[in-house]
Design an enzyme around this catalytic site. Sequence first.
Site, short mmCIF file in Angstrom:
data_model
loop_
_atom_site.label_atom_id
_atom_site.label_comp_id
_atom_site.label_asym_id
_atom_site.label_seq_id
_atom_site.Cartn_x
_atom_site.Cartn_y
_atom_site.Cartn_z
N ARG A 83 2.63 9.78 4.55
CA ARG A 83 3.93 10.25 4.05
C ARG A 83 4.17 9.80 2.61
O ARG A 83 4.76 10.53 1.82
CB ARG A 83 5.05 9.72 4.95
CG ARG A 83 5.18 10.44 6.27
CD ARG A 83 6.16 9.73 7.17
NE ARG A 83 5.48 9.01 8.23
CZ ARG A 83 6.05 8.13 9.02
NH1 ARG A 83 7.32 7.83 8.85
NH2 ARG A 83 5.38 7.53 9.96
N GLU A 111 8.65 4.82 3.68
CA GLU A 111 8.97 3.42 3.44
C GLU A 111 8.96 3.03 1.96
O GLU A 111 9.68 2.14 1.54
CB GLU A 111 7.98 2.52 4.19
CG GLU A 111 8.14 2.53 5.71
CD GLU A 111 9.33 1.70 6.19
OE1 GLU A 111 10.07 1.16 5.35
OE2 GLU A 111 9.50 1.61 7.42
N LYS A 166 0.83 -1.21 0.00
CA LYS A 166 0.00 0.00 0.00
C LYS A 166 0.86 1.26 0.00
O LYS A 166 0.46 2.29 -0.55
CB LYS A 166 -0.98 -0.02 1.17
CG LYS A 166 -0.33 -0.12 2.56
CD LYS A 166 -0.06 1.21 3.20
CE LYS A 166 0.62 1.06 4.54
NZ LYS A 166 0.85 2.37 5.21
#
Length: 346
Positions: free
Chosen positions: A258, A284, A194
Amino acid sequence: MINSKQKIAVLGAGSWGTALAALVARHDYPTILWGRDVRVIQSIDIQHQNFRYLPSIMLPQTLRATTDLAAAVSGADWVLVAVPSYAFTETLCRLAPLLSIGVGVAWATKGFEPGSGRFLHEVAREILGGDAPLAVVTGPSFAKEVTLGLPTAVTVHGEDACFTQMVANAMHGPMFRAYTGNDVIGAELGGAMKNVLAVAIGVADGMQLGMNARAGLITRGLNEMLRLSAVIGARPETLMGLAGLGDLVLTCTGDLSRNRRLGFALGRGQSLSDAIREIGQVVESVQTSDEVMRHAEQNGVELPISEAVRAVLREEITPYAGMKVLLAREQKPEYLDILFKANCSL
């Protein structure tokens, strides 16, 4: 009065670790939070605020914090790891010799082991051994909203049903629902993918491509999750739940994401380095896009959106070029039976 609830050690004093530590502390579990940044730890332990990651939000006065890992895990009934994926292996290597036999370890880290692409449960099992109870916590949950006490639902997956339920019970409360399952691979896959897909939606929003484009990308992104899940041993229903669809929708539409913010900045023409610097926290997807495509290529699965995101994050193509590539793809059936035909092309 003696508190008979389990003592919980939470590792990682970023926004997510702090939010989860505050959550279980509010549920009257003796909780200690470990982190590396002395100033952050002091602000939590003394002022009951994480001034860096969750400013102006008061934390429970019962929540303790320390930079001493041995002190944090001493006497803990179980440990919750909430560090970025790049720090996961190193943190577990430091943790392993400090753990007593039978102490379970859960993690709320999302992603893969950088470099190897291994799932985090594989890393944990190798480091902690075959007997340690393990579980993963995942689902649509912004740290700020959890800390503010807004309604949230997550899912906890693990092979050890008793430990999985123990973790879920500690988190479950009036404003926080914790479901359980045993599909660790599916839960970890959804939480990792995701983040990559959110970059694509952010790019589209930054380029002002409209709500239709956003909806299309989210739906086809879910298709990519399901496609990869079918060949790596995950169950499709996991990806259709909180660990997949739920987290995907939140991360792709929420301004607190983010990864979406990174994509938005790139779509507006910002450089990758400037966008990451402006966000100021770990994003990430920058690392995870490589690992997602590693799994896809090893299994012969086509993931065009994820592949375009990887190329953009590697600065091999521009966001505009990436969108053109996706829009120029050959017309084909939607293949609603992708749950059973994993190798058909998108």
